[in-house]
Design a protein around this motif. Sequence first.
Motif, PDB file in Angstrom:
ATOM      1  N   ASP A 555       4.595  40.781  32.272  1.00 45.82           N
ATOM      2  CA  ASP A 555       3.794  39.597  32.585  1.00 45.82           C
ATOM      3  C   ASP A 555       3.013  39.076  31.395  1.00 45.82           C
ATOM      4  N   SER A 556       2.822  39.893  30.349  1.00 50.34           N
ATOM      5  CA  SER A 556       2.010  39.450  29.208  1.00 50.34           C
ATOM      6  C   SER A 556       2.569  40.035  27.918  1.00 50.34           C
ATOM      7  N   GLN A 557       2.211  39.399  26.804  1.00 46.81           N
ATOM      8  CA  GLN A 557       2.659  39.876  25.500  1.00 46.81           C
ATOM      9  C   GLN A 557       1.994  41.205  25.156  1.00 46.81           C
ATOM     10  N   GLU A 558       0.741  41.404  25.597  1.00 43.64           N
ATOM     11  CA  GLU A 558       0.057  42.677  25.342  1.00 43.64           C
ATOM     12  C   GLU A 558       0.812  43.830  25.982  1.00 43.64           C
ATOM     13  N   GLU A 559       1.350  43.606  27.180  1.00 43.02           N
ATOM     14  CA  GLU A 559       2.100  44.649  27.855  1.00 43.02           C
ATOM     15  C   GLU A 559       3.403  44.943  27.105  1.00 43.02           C
ATOM     16  N   VAL A 560       4.072  43.872  26.581  1.00 45.96           N
ATOM     17  CA  VAL A 560       5.277  44.061  25.773  1.00 45.96           C
ATOM     18  C   VAL A 560       4.963  44.924  24.548  1.00 45.96           C
ATOM     19  N   ASP A 561       3.877  44.582  23.847  1.00 46.58           N
ATOM     20  CA  ASP A 561       3.489  45.348  22.656  1.00 46.58           C
ATOM     21  C   ASP A 561       3.207  46.801  22.996  1.00 46.58           C
ATOM     22  N   SER A 562       2.567  47.019  24.148  1.00 44.92           N
ATOM     23  CA  SER A 562       2.243  48.379  24.560  1.00 44.92           C
ATOM     24  C   SER A 562       3.508  49.184  24.823  1.00 44.92           C
ATOM     25  N   TRP A 563       4.504  48.580  25.511  1.00 47.42           N
ATOM     26  CA  TRP A 563       5.768  49.280  25.768  1.00 47.42           C
ATOM     27  C   TRP A 563       6.518  49.546  24.464  1.00 47.42           C
ATOM     28  N   LYS A 564       6.486  48.596  23.535  1.00 53.07           N
ATOM     29  CA  LYS A 564       7.173  48.786  22.255  1.00 53.07           C
ATOM     30  C   LYS A 564       6.536  49.945  21.470  1.00 53.07           C
ATOM     31  N   ALA A 565       5.178  50.058  21.547  1.00 52.47           N
ATOM     32  CA  ALA A 565       4.502  51.166  20.871  1.00 52.47           C
ATOM     33  C   ALA A 565       4.891  52.500  21.498  1.00 52.47           C
ATOM     34  N   SER A 566       5.012  52.517  22.846  1.00 49.88           N
ATOM     35  CA  SER A 566       5.425  53.749  23.530  1.00 49.88           C
ATOM     36  C   SER A 566       6.857  54.123  23.154  1.00 49.88           C
ATOM     37  N   LEU A 567       7.768  53.115  23.083  1.00 51.90           N
ATOM     38  CA  LEU A 567       9.146  53.372  22.664  1.00 51.90           C
ATOM     39  C   LEU A 567       9.209  53.887  21.234  1.00 51.90           C
ATOM     40  N   LEU A 568       8.257  53.378  20.391  1.00 52.17           N
ATOM     41  CA  LEU A 568       8.212  53.836  18.996  1.00 52.17           C
ATOM     42  C   LEU A 568       7.883  55.332  18.939  1.00 52.17           C
ATOM     43  N   ARG A 569       6.970  55.775  19.826  1.00 55.30           N
ATOM     44  CA  ARG A 569       6.628  57.197  19.887  1.00 55.30           C
ATOM     45  C   ARG A 569       7.831  58.032  20.309  1.00 55.30           C
ATOM     46  N   ALA A 570       8.701  57.425  21.118  1.00 58.96           N
ATOM     47  CA  ALA A 570       9.892  58.144  21.574  1.00 58.96           C
ATOM     48  C   ALA A 570      11.050  58.037  20.584  1.00 58.96           C
ATOM     49  N   GLY A 571      10.795  57.370  19.431  1.00 60.04           N
ATOM     50  CA  GLY A 571      11.840  57.277  18.419  1.00 60.04           C
ATOM     51  C   GLY A 571      12.714  56.052  18.530  1.00 60.04           C
ATOM     52  N   VAL A 572      12.385  55.104  19.403  1.00 58.04           N
ATOM     53  CA  VAL A 572      13.142  53.861  19.526  1.00 58.04           C
ATOM     54  C   VAL A 572      12.435  52.808  18.687  1.00 58.04           C
ATOM     55  N   TYR A 573      13.030  52.437  17.551  1.00 57.39           N
ATOM     56  CA  TYR A 573      12.370  51.579  16.586  1.00 57.39           C
ATOM     57  C   TYR A 573      12.772  50.117  16.784  1.00 57.39           C
ATOM     58  N   PRO A 574      11.907  49.192  16.357  1.00 60.06           N
ATOM     59  CA  PRO A 574      12.245  47.767  16.472  1.00 60.06           C
ATOM     60  C   PRO A 574      13.410  47.406  15.529  1.00 60.06           C
ATOM     61  N   ASP A 575      14.143  46.415  15.906  1.00 62.64           N
ATOM     62  CA  ASP A 575      15.266  45.950  15.081  1.00 62.64           C
ATOM     63  C   ASP A 575      15.039  44.497  14.692  1.00 62.64           C
ATOM     64  N   LYS A 576      13.894  44.295  14.097  1.00 60.17           N
ATOM     65  CA  LYS A 576      13.660  42.944  13.583  1.00 60.17           C
ATOM     66  C   LYS A 576      14.373  42.862  12.256  1.00 60.17           C
ATOM     67  N   SER A 577      13.611  42.611  11.212  1.00 61.24           N
ATOM     68  CA  SER A 577      14.173  42.635   9.872  1.00 61.24           C
ATOM     69  C   SER A 577      14.023  44.041   9.330  1.00 61.24           C
ATOM     70  N   SER A 578      14.470  44.253   8.142  1.00 59.92           N
ATOM     71  CA  SER A 578      14.318  45.566   7.505  1.00 59.92           C
ATOM     72  C   SER A 578      12.867  45.845   7.144  1.00 59.92           C
ATOM     73  N   LEU A 579      12.005  44.802   7.250  1.00 52.55           N
ATOM     74  CA  LEU A 579      10.592  44.965   6.843  1.00 52.55           C
ATOM     75  C   LEU A 579       9.909  46.067   7.625  1.00 52.55           C
ATOM     76  N   GLU A 580      10.107  46.136   8.917  1.00 49.18           N
ATOM     77  CA  GLU A 580       9.395  47.135   9.719  1.00 49.18           C
ATOM     78  C   GLU A 580       9.839  48.539   9.361  1.00 49.18           C
ATOM     79  N   ARG A 581      11.144  48.701   9.049  1.00 52.60           N
ATOM     80  CA  ARG A 581      11.611  50.020   8.614  1.00 52.60           C
ATOM     81  C   ARG A 581      10.979  50.399   7.285  1.00 52.60           C
ATOM     82  N   GLN A 582      10.845  49.398   6.430  1.00 55.02           N
ATOM     83  CA  GLN A 582      10.207  49.659   5.133  1.00 55.02           C
ATOM     84  C   GLN A 582       8.733  50.054   5.310  1.00 55.02           C
ATOM     85  N   VAL A 583       8.052  49.338   6.213  1.00 49.72           N
ATOM     86  CA  VAL A 583       6.635  49.661   6.485  1.00 49.72           C
ATOM     87  C   VAL A 583       6.509  51.088   6.995  1.00 49.72           C
TER      88      VAL A 583
END
Length: 771
Positions: A555-583
């Motif tokens: 329902d909100s972008q904050e909730e999307v960000d929260s789920w993405k952070a939880s997925l990151l903890r589980a090892g599921v990384y974003p697939d935007k540009s290579s920038l996030e992998r570099q960071v």
Amino acid sequence: VSRDFLPRGSGIVTRRPLVLQLITAKTEYAEFLHCKGRKFTDFDEVRQEIEVETDRITGVNKGISSIPINLRIYSPHVLSLTLIDLPGITKVPVGDQPPDIEQQIRDMIMQFIARENCLILAVTPANTDLANSDALKLAKEVDPQGLRTIGVITKLDLMDEGTDAREILENKLLPLRRGYIGVINRSQKDIEGKKDIKAALLAERKFFLSHPAYRHMADRMGTPYLQKVLNQQLTNHIRDTLPAFRSKLQSQLLSIEHEVEVYKNFRPEDPTRKTKALLQMVQQFSVDFEKRIEGSGDQVDTLELSGGAKINRIFHERFPFELVKMEFNEKELRREISYAIKNIHGIRQVLPCLFTPDMAFEAIVKKQIVKLKGPCLKSVDLVMQELINTVKKCTKKLATYPRLCEETERIVAGYIREREEKTKDQVLLLIDIQVSYINTNHEDFIGFANAQQRSSQVNKSAVGNQVIRKGWLTINNIGIMKGGSKEYWFVLTAESLSWYKDDEEKEKKYMLPLDNLKVRDVEKSFMSSKHIFALFNTEQRNVYKDYRFLELACDSQEEVDSWKASLLRAGVYPDKSSLERQVETIRNLVDSYMSIINKCIRDLIPKTIMHLMINNVKEFINAELLAHLYSSEDQNTLMEESAEQAQRRDEMLRMYQALKEALAIIGDISTSTVSTPAPPPVDDSWLQQARRSPPPSPSTQRRPTLNNPPTRPLSGRGPAPAIPSPGPQSGAPPVPFRPGPLPPFPSAGEALGGPPQVPSRPSRAPPSIPR
């Protein structure tokens, strides 16, 4: 005292306690404590001084005060005694006296007679009812066993004709454990006629020898005998209290022994005294400082950490805590890394395969290392402050010489501050050295190649297979006919993503393994209010059934960000540009390198402080402090004693000698003093019953009851034999009975069996008619 010096008059005359110290001496004179140095040889002047000193505090209109007047009388005619003359109980206030005058005088008397080392002289006139004696009642309250109370009967020559106090003085009528002594004082007429006291003493002796009721005990009556009895009782009392007194003196001697040891060798006439004292003081200060730092002092603080223990705590608890407290703001740090990467690439777009993170990594790491300066400098400040506090504690022993104490503290504290500046420079140099070269070849550094892989492994191992998140999500890209586009209850763990029909988790719809999954954003459609993200497989496989993507909506972008952070903890990384992998890669590199820097700093900073401050200050105190003191001021000025210290030394030495002499005297007393045993207890229940049914006095007109007739004929002279008491319930002791006509039956208002009565003038007793 054999001298006439106490004020006399009507009403209350003694309005302040008079502490009278009698001291056996070859010459006769008097001294007042408030007139130090003045010797009175004229005892009329002594009387006048007592009156003036009384009026000075209490006023001239019968006021009272508990502040004593101290008078010493030296004479060859006295035995060594200390007496305290106290006012008698006043019932009705007069003049300037307050309404509670009786209670005030009572409190004043109790203040003195309650002391265990005080003998109580209870004085009662013979021509009043002895059972109502205020002196005896007060004495009984503080001395219930009667060991400290001596009864004195005055005005024996003023009793009614035909009566006497023989049975009182024989301790038969109203017995006291130590009995009674009768005395004859001068009358007011004798005083006004300036009758000599020696003549009065001769008249007293003649009275007791010639009186038929008292001549058989004349040797135990009179003022000289009272003086001897008091002296003997005082001797007994001293002998009884000697063991406790000796113990008290010995404990006092031990308590000041250590302090006096410092003063015993004090020689003010010694020309080298100040030089020796200066050397000893500086040496003692050096030893105390080192002991407090090294922890081997003889005066261990049990209330708080201090000295070396506190510095150790700063090194190994406070400083590491300050380093840990510098936690990174994760979001801010990632943002800085992102900007650093972009700024390094500039206008060029760098492909992932050509990514070189070294420059961005160095820029971020250097910025983090510089932040360590704060905790390092703070630790130097804390150690400096504790060193100064230690100096102040050590200089307390120099308080004997205020200038030496002040100069020592000033010189050492100034040197500590100098070393503080040099230590801070060295600490900043250490930080700058770390910034100057980033050693990426360090054996503990994870390296660029392993950063991404290790990050994934670290995340997985840190999380384990625990549940990371639960919540409602909508599957957005599956048609309604196939059960999609509706909410399910999702459960994310470190290894899988499962969804259920509802939050009771009873009916599982599907479980999706997380291997090779990544997450990406999906643009929000024009018609939809949901915010969407998608999961996909990096190996181009279907994620769910025949769907390449699994779109999940919130329902909100904050909730999307929260789920993405939880997925990151589980090892599921974003697939935007290579920038996030570099960071993420640089973020892990920074963590690895900063742990190396922290470990190095935590080891080097305490060593630097120890070398440049603590050890250096100890060497300065040992080698250079004395020279600085000599150059700062003249030795005589430096070693001037404070007036308070000189006075204290004199008092301590005087007290020490006095205690030693007192113990020697006690040893002599305990072996040479002859004491007499205490008399056996007597029945003194009459004192408790005095207020309810006061026993008779020989001078009061009473009549006996018929149920207690005399047991034998009465003689014409002397006191009659005692009449038996009515019974144990009455508690009345036997009383003397004089001849006379028998009285009639008792009236209806009189109880039968009461205590027998004594008529003072038998021939004049009028008969009464019973009602």
